[in-house]
Motif scaffolding. Structure first.
Motif, PDB file in Angstrom:
ATOM      1  N   GLN A 105     -14.621  20.956 -16.030  1.00 29.41           N
ATOM      2  CA  GLN A 105     -14.113  21.558 -14.771  1.00 29.41           C
ATOM      3  C   GLN A 105     -15.089  22.659 -14.530  1.00 29.41           C
ATOM      4  N   ASP A 106     -15.699  22.343 -13.536  1.00 33.34           N
ATOM      5  CA  ASP A 106     -16.843  22.965 -12.945  1.00 33.34           C
ATOM      6  C   ASP A 106     -16.876  22.702 -11.594  1.00 33.34           C
ATOM      7  N   ASP A 107     -16.331  23.800 -10.794  1.00 28.69           N
ATOM      8  CA  ASP A 107     -16.358  23.890  -9.368  1.00 28.69           C
ATOM      9  C   ASP A 107     -17.728  23.529  -8.597  1.00 28.69           C
ATOM     10  N   GLU A 108     -18.740  23.894  -9.034  1.00 26.55           N
ATOM     11  CA  GLU A 108     -19.900  23.839  -8.499  1.00 26.55           C
ATOM     12  C   GLU A 108     -20.561  22.428  -8.613  1.00 26.55           C
ATOM     13  N   LEU A 109     -20.392  21.805  -9.846  1.00 32.65           N
ATOM     14  CA  LEU A 109     -20.454  20.213 -10.066  1.00 32.65           C
ATOM     15  C   LEU A 109     -19.583  19.493  -9.072  1.00 32.65           C
ATOM     16  N   TYR A 110     -18.481  19.916  -9.067  1.00 37.05           N
ATOM     17  CA  TYR A 110     -17.545  19.252  -8.128  1.00 37.05           C
ATOM     18  C   TYR A 110     -17.949  19.204  -6.700  1.00 37.05           C
ATOM     19  N   ARG A 111     -18.558  20.219  -6.201  1.00 36.84           N
ATOM     20  CA  ARG A 111     -18.879  20.737  -4.911  1.00 36.84           C
ATOM     21  C   ARG A 111     -20.026  19.689  -4.524  1.00 36.84           C
ATOM     22  N   ARG A 112     -20.970  19.731  -5.481  1.00 36.56           N
ATOM     23  CA  ARG A 112     -22.333  18.885  -5.217  1.00 36.56           C
ATOM     24  C   ARG A 112     -21.954  17.486  -5.405  1.00 36.56           C
ATOM     25  N   LEU A 113     -21.164  16.898  -6.191  1.00 39.42           N
ATOM     26  CA  LEU A 113     -20.738  15.469  -6.233  1.00 39.42           C
ATOM     27  C   LEU A 113     -19.978  15.144  -4.788  1.00 39.42           C
ATOM     28  N   VAL A 114     -19.167  16.115  -4.371  1.00 34.15           N
ATOM     29  CA  VAL A 114     -18.459  15.479  -2.877  1.00 34.15           C
ATOM     30  C   VAL A 114     -19.287  15.646  -1.895  1.00 34.15           C
ATOM     31  N   SER A 115     -20.287  16.592  -1.845  1.00 30.97           N
ATOM     32  CA  SER A 115     -21.368  16.613  -0.833  1.00 30.97           C
ATOM     33  C   SER A 115     -21.965  15.219  -0.766  1.00 30.97           C
ATOM     34  N   PHE A 116     -22.720  14.998  -2.201  1.00 35.74           N
ATOM     35  CA  PHE A 116     -23.287  13.464  -2.355  1.00 35.74           C
ATOM     36  C   PHE A 116     -22.301  12.419  -2.009  1.00 35.74           C
ATOM     37  N   PHE A 117     -21.162  12.291  -2.292  1.00 36.58           N
ATOM     38  CA  PHE A 117     -20.146  11.106  -2.132  1.00 36.58           C
ATOM     39  C   PHE A 117     -20.057  10.939  -0.475  1.00 36.58           C
ATOM     40  N   ARG A 118     -19.918  12.132   0.145  1.00 34.32           N
ATOM     41  CA  ARG A 118     -19.592  12.036   1.636  1.00 34.32           C
ATOM     42  C   ARG A 118     -20.933  11.619   2.224  1.00 34.32           C
ATOM     43  N   SER A 119     -22.090  11.900   1.880  1.00 33.59           N
ATOM     44  CA  SER A 119     -23.220  11.415   2.301  1.00 33.59           C
ATOM     45  C   SER A 119     -23.381   9.922   2.216  1.00 33.59           C
ATOM     46  N   VAL A 120     -22.877   9.323   1.186  1.00 31.74           N
ATOM     47  CA  VAL A 120     -22.936   7.835   0.971  1.00 31.74           C
ATOM     48  C   VAL A 120     -21.838   7.238   2.032  1.00 31.74           C
ATOM     49  N   TYR A 121     -20.822   7.738   2.002  1.00 32.75           N
ATOM     50  CA  TYR A 121     -19.732   7.071   2.688  1.00 32.75           C
ATOM     51  C   TYR A 121     -19.657   7.121   4.200  1.00 32.75           C
ATOM     52  N   THR A 122     -20.845   8.175   4.634  1.00 30.75           N
ATOM     53  CA  THR A 122     -20.684   8.372   5.944  1.00 30.75           C
ATOM     54  C   THR A 122     -22.204   7.829   6.644  1.00 30.75           C
ATOM     55  N   HIS A 123     -22.965   7.428   5.335  1.00 33.04           N
ATOM     56  CA  HIS A 123     -24.095   6.729   5.811  1.00 33.04           C
ATOM     57  C   HIS A 123     -25.282   7.644   6.527  1.00 33.04           C
ATOM     58  N   GLU A 124     -25.188   8.560   5.830  1.00 31.65           N
ATOM     59  CA  GLU A 124     -26.224   9.777   6.083  1.00 31.65           C
ATOM     60  C   GLU A 124     -27.806   9.172   5.938  1.00 31.65           C
ATOM     61  N   GLU A 125     -28.755   9.602   6.503  1.00 34.27           N
ATOM     62  CA  GLU A 125     -30.286   9.193   6.104  1.00 34.27           C
ATOM     63  C   GLU A 125     -30.617   9.148   4.807  1.00 34.27           C
ATOM     64  N   ALA A 126     -31.371   8.421   4.529  1.00 33.73           N
ATOM     65  CA  ALA A 126     -31.963   8.150   3.172  1.00 33.73           C
ATOM     66  C   ALA A 126     -32.180   9.432   2.268  1.00 33.73           C
ATOM     67  N   MET A 127     -33.304  10.242   3.153  1.00 26.32           N
ATOM     68  CA  MET A 127     -33.689  11.482   2.671  1.00 26.32           C
ATOM     69  C   MET A 127     -32.484  12.434   2.268  1.00 26.32           C
ATOM     70  N   VAL A 128     -31.610  12.526   3.114  1.00 21.54           N
ATOM     71  CA  VAL A 128     -30.230  13.337   2.843  1.00 21.54           C
ATOM     72  C   VAL A 128     -29.589  12.981   1.641  1.00 21.54           C
ATOM     73  N   THR A 129     -29.173  11.614   1.573  1.00 23.59           N
ATOM     74  CA  THR A 129     -28.428  10.960   0.579  1.00 23.59           C
ATOM     75  C   THR A 129     -29.347  11.350  -0.909  1.00 23.59           C
ATOM     76  N   GLU A 130     -30.543  10.997  -0.959  1.00 22.33           N
ATOM     77  CA  GLU A 130     -31.041  11.061  -2.276  1.00 22.33           C
ATOM     78  C   GLU A 130     -31.232  12.586  -2.661  1.00 22.33           C
ATOM     79  N   SER A 131     -31.488  13.384  -1.611  1.00 17.45           N
ATOM     80  CA  SER A 131     -31.618  15.234  -1.995  1.00 17.45           C
ATOM     81  C   SER A 131     -30.333  15.307  -2.485  1.00 17.45           C
ATOM     82  N   LYS A 132     -29.223  15.056  -1.879  1.00 18.72           N
ATOM     83  CA  LYS A 132     -27.854  15.414  -2.405  1.00 18.72           C
ATOM     84  C   LYS A 132     -27.527  14.700  -4.069  1.00 18.72           C
ATOM     85  N   LEU A 133     -28.188  13.651  -4.013  1.00 16.53           N
ATOM     86  CA  LEU A 133     -27.991  13.022  -5.513  1.00 16.53           C
ATOM     87  C   LEU A 133     -28.624  13.855  -6.527  1.00 16.53           C
TER      88      LEU A 133
END
Length: 266
Positions: A105-133
């Motif tokens: 239960q960690d809001d910061e971890l949840y927020r970072r993973l949500v941002s990463f998942f959104r990047s994958v599912y919206t097909h953002e550029e590779a550099m953006v996705t890898e940075s969020k990962l």
């Protein structure tokens, strides 16, 4: 161009899961978010409830099951190499991180993973996705690693159970008998059954079914039909394939055909 770090990684987004998951494991990590509903997770013989906005982490090979109620979640299954490479970049030694907490239960971890998942599912550029990962996983490693074990798991002499597991992987699409496995392990059937359960946490039959289901899922996401995926993964009976798949993942393999919810990252 896609993020090379995520090559052959599976993602799944499930909006309403209700039902029981039978004992199974993954060769990869499982890292997922609970967005809504409740999941009763039974992991390493301990029961924990996963509530809204929590993160769920399972180390490779850990046996788990559970029960879902209106559960909405997103998972991905990063391989050991990915996490070990990132650990090495952070700490200067190539090791596999082992995570202490299962439900976090960690809001910061949840927020970072949500941002990463959104990047994958919206097909953002590779550099953006890898940075969020990297942003999400480095936070997870830094804050929740219990210990780190040497990687790869190199040893000069393979133990008997490792030889049996290798046999299963090599002949997964064939009919595998207890005699085949005990001979591969060079022990009696009696000793094999006891040693295998101690080694993996599952019976040989449970282990084979779990591996076949994982393989069939990959084949479907690669474009194979449901019938052929089940057959090529070792299921001669389609109904058995469907029942077994539902017991492990909580949804029918037909759900995989909803391409917007499932990604095999290439």
């Amino acid at each position: 161009m896609k993020a090379s770090l995520l090559s052959d990684t599976i993602f799944e987004n499930i909006t309403n899961s209700n039902g029981k998951f039978t004992n199974h494991f993954h060769d990869t990590y499982t890292i997922g978010l609970t967005h809504d509903g409740i999941f009763k997770s039974i992991h390493e013989h301990k029961t924990t409830l996963a509530y809204q906005y929590s993160t769920r982490v399972i180390n490779p090979g850990e046996v788990h099951c559970g029960d879902s109620h209106a559960w909405q979640y997103t998972n991905f299954y990063p391989n050991v190499e990915l996490l070990s490479n990132l650990y090495e970049q952070m700490y200067g030694e190539k090791k596999m991180p082992v995570f202490e907490k299962h439900i976090i239960q960690d809001d910061e971890l949840y927020r970072r993973l949500v941002s990463f998942f959104r990047s994958v599912y919206t097909h953002e550029e590779a550099m953006v996705t890898e940075s969020k990962l990297i942003n999400a996983l480095s936070y997870l490693i830094a804050n929740y690693t219990r210990l780190a074990t040497p990687y790869p798991f190199a040893c000069k002499e393979k133990n008997t159970m490792s030889m049996a597991v290798e046999y299963i992987h090599e002949y997964l699409d064939t009919e595998i008998s207890l005699e085949n496995l005990s001979e591969a392990a060079m022990v009696s059937k009696y000793h094999f059954l006891r040693l295998f359960k101690n080694h993996t946490g599952l019976t040989p039959h449970q282990y084979i079914i779990a591996e076949r289901i994982h393989r069939a899922k990959e084949l479907v996401l690669e474009g194979e039909s449901l019938a052929l995926a089940g057959l090529h993964a070792g299921f001669s009976d389609q109904s058995h394939f469907i029942r077994s798949f539902r017991k492990i993942y909580g949804y029918s393999p037909k759900t995989l055909l909803q391409k917007s919810n499932f990604i095999l990252y290439k």
